[in-house]
Design a protein around this motif. Structure first.
Motif, mmCIF file in Angstrom:
data_model
loop_
_atom_site.group_PDB
_atom_site.id
_atom_site.type_symbol
_atom_site.label_atom_id
_atom_site.label_comp_id
_atom_site.label_asym_id
_atom_site.label_seq_id
_atom_site.Cartn_x
_atom_site.Cartn_y
_atom_site.Cartn_z
ATOM 1 N N ASN A 45 0.866 -1.174 0.000
ATOM 2 C CA ASN A 45 0.000 0.000 0.000
ATOM 3 C C ASN A 45 0.904 1.225 0.000
ATOM 4 O O ASN A 45 1.521 1.561 1.015
ATOM 5 C CB ASN A 45 -0.906 -0.004 1.236
ATOM 6 C CG ASN A 45 -1.906 1.121 1.213
ATOM 7 O OD1 ASN A 45 -1.641 2.204 0.709
ATOM 8 N ND2 ASN A 45 -3.072 0.872 1.796
ATOM 9 N N TYR A 47 0.141 4.271 -0.157
ATOM 10 C CA TYR A 47 -0.421 5.417 0.566
ATOM 11 C C TYR A 47 -0.009 5.432 2.036
ATOM 12 O O TYR A 47 0.395 6.453 2.563
ATOM 13 C CB TYR A 47 -1.943 5.396 0.448
ATOM 14 C CG TYR A 47 -2.621 6.505 1.219
ATOM 15 C CD1 TYR A 47 -2.533 7.826 0.802
ATOM 16 C CD2 TYR A 47 -3.331 6.221 2.373
ATOM 17 C CE1 TYR A 47 -3.131 8.844 1.515
ATOM 18 C CE2 TYR A 47 -3.939 7.237 3.097
ATOM 19 C CZ TYR A 47 -3.844 8.545 2.665
ATOM 20 O OH TYR A 47 -4.431 9.544 3.376
ATOM 21 N N GLU A 61 0.295 -7.998 8.415
ATOM 22 C CA GLU A 61 0.642 -6.701 7.842
ATOM 23 C C GLU A 61 1.825 -6.115 8.599
ATOM 24 O O GLU A 61 1.918 -6.245 9.823
ATOM 25 C CB GLU A 61 -0.541 -5.741 7.900
ATOM 26 C CG GLU A 61 -1.610 -6.068 6.886
ATOM 27 C CD GLU A 61 -2.645 -4.973 6.800
ATOM 28 O OE1 GLU A 61 -3.224 -4.627 7.849
ATOM 29 O OE2 GLU A 61 -2.862 -4.481 5.685
#
Length: 118
Positions: A45, A47, A61
């Protein structure tokens, strides 16, 4: 074996000692925990810097402050990414002109707790 029970005379016993290292039999050993790796397919990701992938125990994660570097390495990867759970290091082997087997690039990741990303 004591010299009293030896079949060989004491003066000859040292000549017939065998060092196990001379037999060229590999010892059974498990790899050190720090060298165990798991092939993974990371989801990056860009972002919020989270890097996720599936492990045998489920989805995990992690965080990396420069996720675009991991994304760039994944685009150049020539082998599956490897995860070392003990060192929390993601290794991506990228193409290289100098080395036919590729060059490993290592990324230290920080574990994420739920709700910590972005």
């Amino acid at each position: 074996m004591s010299s009293e029970t030896s079949v060989l005379p004491q003066r000859d016993s040292a000549d017939y000692c065998i060092d196990p290292a001379d037999l060229n039999i590999p010892e059974r050993s498990t790899p050190a925990a720090s060298t165990k790796r798991i092939s993974v397919l990371p989801a990056v990701n860009l972002y919020n810097g989270s890097i996720g992938f599936a492990l045998p125990r489920g989805w995990v994660e992690h965080f990396h402050p420069e996720p675009w570097r991991i994304e760039e390495a994944l685009r150049q990867a020539i082998k599956p990414a490897q995860w070392n759970p003990y060192l929390e290091v993601l290794t991506i082997t990228i193409a290289s002109n100098e080395n036919r087997t590729g060059e490993p690039v290592h990324f230290s990741l920080l574990p994420l707790t739920h709700g910590q990303a972005g």
